[in-house]
Scaffold this motif. Structure first.
Motif, PDB file in Angstrom:
ATOM      1  N   GLU A   1       0.832  -1.212   0.000  1.00 55.54           N
ATOM      2  CA  GLU A   1       0.000   0.000   0.000  1.00 55.54           C
ATOM      3  C   GLU A   1       0.862   1.256   0.000  1.00 55.54           C
ATOM      4  N   GLN A   2       2.017   1.181   0.678  1.00 53.94           N
ATOM      5  CA  GLN A   2       2.943   2.326   0.661  1.00 53.94           C
ATOM      6  C   GLN A   2       3.419   2.600  -0.769  1.00 53.94           C
ATOM      7  N   TYR A   3       3.696   1.527  -1.490  1.00 52.40           N
ATOM      8  CA  TYR A   3       4.184   1.674  -2.874  1.00 52.40           C
ATOM      9  C   TYR A   3       3.109   2.306  -3.756  1.00 52.40           C
ATOM     10  N   GLU A   4       1.878   1.868  -3.555  1.00 52.90           N
ATOM     11  CA  GLU A   4       0.762   2.454  -4.326  1.00 52.90           C
ATOM     12  C   GLU A   4       0.656   3.953  -4.045  1.00 52.90           C
TER      13      GLU A   4
ATOM     14  N   ASN B   1       3.273 -11.048 -11.488  1.00 53.04           N
ATOM     15  CA  ASN B   1       1.863 -11.460 -11.393  1.00 53.04           C
ATOM     16  C   ASN B   1       1.714 -12.812 -12.062  1.00 53.04           C
ATOM     17  N   GLU B   2       1.710 -13.827 -11.257  1.00 51.11           N
ATOM     18  CA  GLU B   2       1.664 -15.192 -11.767  1.00 51.11           C
ATOM     19  C   GLU B   2       0.234 -15.543 -12.218  1.00 51.11           C
ATOM     20  N   PRO B   3       0.081 -16.622 -12.996  1.00 46.46           N
ATOM     21  CA  PRO B   3      -1.261 -17.006 -13.444  1.00 46.46           C
ATOM     22  C   PRO B   3      -2.247 -17.047 -12.277  1.00 46.46           C
ATOM     23  N   GLY B   4      -3.427 -16.522 -12.523  1.00 42.92           N
ATOM     24  CA  GLY B   4      -4.456 -16.445 -11.485  1.00 42.92           C
ATOM     25  C   GLY B   4      -4.536 -15.080 -10.828  1.00 42.92           C
ATOM     26  N   SER B   5      -3.569 -14.205 -11.101  1.00 43.13           N
ATOM     27  CA  SER B   5      -3.572 -12.874 -10.487  1.00 43.13           C
ATOM     28  C   SER B   5      -4.796 -12.080 -10.936  1.00 43.13           C
TER      29      SER B   5
ATOM     30  N   ARG C   1      -3.379  -4.921  -6.701  1.00 43.59           N
ATOM     31  CA  ARG C   1      -2.477  -3.821  -6.378  1.00 43.59           C
ATOM     32  C   ARG C   1      -1.147  -4.414  -5.929  1.00 43.59           C
ATOM     33  N   THR C   2      -0.197  -3.554  -5.614  1.00 42.50           N
ATOM     34  CA  THR C   2       1.117  -4.048  -5.185  1.00 42.50           C
ATOM     35  C   THR C   2       0.953  -4.895  -3.927  1.00 42.50           C
ATOM     36  N   ARG C   3       1.442  -6.114  -3.992  1.00 45.68           N
ATOM     37  CA  ARG C   3       1.231  -7.060  -2.883  1.00 45.68           C
ATOM     38  C   ARG C   3       2.228  -8.206  -2.981  1.00 45.68           C
ATOM     39  N   VAL C   4       2.203  -9.050  -1.957  1.00 42.68           N
ATOM     40  CA  VAL C   4       3.088 -10.219  -1.930  1.00 42.68           C
ATOM     41  C   VAL C   4       2.474 -11.341  -2.770  1.00 42.68           C
ATOM     42  N   LYS C   5       3.292 -12.003  -3.558  1.00 47.45           N
ATOM     43  CA  LYS C   5       2.854 -13.174  -4.321  1.00 47.45           C
ATOM     44  C   LYS C   5       3.832 -14.317  -4.070  1.00 47.45           C
ATOM     45  N   THR C   6       3.364 -15.531  -4.326  1.00 46.74           N
ATOM     46  CA  THR C   6       4.224 -16.712  -4.283  1.00 46.74           C
ATOM     47  C   THR C   6       4.648 -17.035  -5.706  1.00 46.74           C
ATOM     48  N   LEU C   7       5.942 -17.212  -5.928  1.00 41.18           N
ATOM     49  CA  LEU C   7       6.425 -17.519  -7.279  1.00 41.18           C
ATOM     50  C   LEU C   7       6.062 -18.945  -7.666  1.00 41.18           C
ATOM     51  N   THR C   8       5.760 -19.156  -8.933  1.00 43.62           N
ATOM     52  CA  THR C   8       5.509 -20.511  -9.405  1.00 43.62           C
ATOM     53  C   THR C   8       6.844 -21.254  -9.538  1.00 43.62           C
TER      54      THR C   8
ATOM     55  N   GLY D   1      -3.657  -4.363 -11.723  1.00 42.18           N
ATOM     56  CA  GLY D   1      -4.390  -3.095 -11.658  1.00 42.18           C
ATOM     57  C   GLY D   1      -3.449  -1.903 -11.594  1.00 42.18           C
ATOM     58  N   THR D   2      -2.322  -2.074 -10.912  1.00 42.77           N
ATOM     59  CA  THR D   2      -1.309  -1.017 -10.832  1.00 42.77           C
ATOM     60  C   THR D   2      -0.736  -0.764 -12.229  1.00 42.77           C
ATOM     61  N   ILE D   3      -0.346  -1.845 -12.881  1.00 46.12           N
ATOM     62  CA  ILE D   3       0.263  -1.740 -14.215  1.00 46.12           C
ATOM     63  C   ILE D   3      -0.731  -1.112 -15.197  1.00 46.12           C
ATOM     64  N   ALA D   4      -2.005  -1.463 -15.038  1.00 43.48           N
ATOM     65  CA  ALA D   4      -3.037  -0.947 -15.952  1.00 43.48           C
ATOM     66  C   ALA D   4      -3.168   0.574 -15.870  1.00 43.48           C
ATOM     67  N   ARG D   5      -2.757   1.161 -14.729  1.00 42.51           N
ATOM     68  CA  ARG D   5      -2.896   2.618 -14.585  1.00 42.51           C
ATOM     69  C   ARG D   5      -1.747   3.384 -15.235  1.00 42.51           C
ATOM     70  N   ALA D   6      -0.669   2.702 -15.607  1.00 41.63           N
ATOM     71  CA  ALA D   6       0.417   3.397 -16.322  1.00 41.63           C
ATOM     72  C   ALA D   6      -0.140   3.894 -17.657  1.00 41.63           C
ATOM     73  N   ARG D   7       0.343   5.042 -18.110  1.00 39.49           N
ATOM     74  CA  ARG D   7      -0.270   5.651 -19.300  1.00 39.49           C
ATOM     75  C   ARG D   7       0.153   4.989 -20.608  1.00 39.49           C
TER      76      ARG D   7
END
Ligand code: GLP
Length: 259
Positions: free
Chosen positions: A113-116, A141-145, A150-157, A184-190
């Motif tokens: 959330e700080q990064y956002e 963002n692994e499959p299923g994301s 938003r910016t968050r922790v994920k588990t790598l495949t 969603g974060t990436i989608a907001r880049a112009r």
């Protein structure tokens, strides 16, 4: 739809994207760049170096896509180290204006959330450089994301950990978790600029651009974005069904349009 540019060599891709970034900085000296790591964006950073010599980049800002969780930031393969080595130092950017998500365990609960908030405070990302994983991930963002993530922790495949084992002494040293900008974060880049080189990326590229929009192929999220440029070499482009159309479109594009 995305504009797809097929180049002969990685260096041509680097030059094309670097030229666009130089135009962006000329227009907006406080431009906000979204920075990818991995092998793919290296030609862009290498092409930027001579182009930015003599350009005032003191106000340029940068946000990395992702970081490993729990890896010492001083480790040479932490994305903080990679961004410093490949981007901040060679391009002469202000280190205080280039952020990497905080993957340290101490701050991990709030880091996303700080990064956002930091991205929002900078006015959002103008141009986001993206690579693509062989499993279709962007950032980490692994499959299923979720497309809203938003910016968050994920588990790598397991596949991503195998792909990235080349950067570590052994696969056991590849972290299991990461913190990544969300789809969603990436989608907001112009402007999204996705690069891919080599036959090992051909299936993921074709699925991302021409397959169904699905969380199972996170890079397919680019189909929902209004301004996407995809730069690929012949091998990475080899599975695209509309390849001839992309070539014709690029060949006939007026010079003044830019990317
Ligand atoms: C990495 C990164 C991604 C990158 C992708 C492809 O693990 N987290 O940002 O785009 O996987 O990597 P490469 O460019 O090395 O093929």
């Amino acid at each position: 739809m995305a504009e797809v540019v097929v180049v002969d060599a990685k260096e041509d891709a680097g030059a094309l994207v670097a030229d666009e970034i130089v135009r962006l900085i000329a227009r907006r000296p406080d431009a906000v760049l979204g920075l990818a790591t991995g092998s793919t964006p290296t030609p862009v950073y290498e092409a930027l170096r001579p182009r930015l010599a003599g350009v005032d980049v003191s106000r340029v800002r940068g946000f990395a896509l992702d970081e490993y969780v729990g890896l010492d930031p001083a480790h040479p393969e932490s994305y903080r180290s990679v961004i410093a080595r490949e981007v901040i130092v060679p391009l002469g950017l202000d280190p205080d204006r280039v952020r990497v998500p905080d993957g340290s365990l101490a701050g991990i609960a709030d880091a996303g959330e700080q990064y956002e908030r930091d991205i929002d405070a900078a006015g959002g990302i103008d141009l986001q450089i993206l690579g693509i994983g062989t499993d279709g991930h962007i950032g980490f963002n692994e499959p299923g994301s979720s497309f809203a993530s938003r910016t968050r922790v994920k588990t790598l495949t397991a596949q991503t950990r195998r792909d990235n084992a080349r950067f570590f002494a052994s696969i056991d040293d590849v972290p299991r978790h990461c913190i990544t900008q969300g789809l969603g974060t990436i989608a907001r880049a112009r402007h999204l600029v996705l690069l891919a080189f080599g036959a090992q990326k051909a299936d993921a590229v074709a699925a991302a651009l021409e397959g169904p929009v699905t969380a199972m192929l996170p890079a397919s999220a680019v189909q929902l974005h209004p301004h996407v440029t995809v730069v690929v070499d012949e091998a990475a482009a080899s599975r695209l069904r509309l390849l001839d159309y992309y070539r014709d479109t690029w060949a006939d594009k007026p010079d003044w349009q830019g990317l």
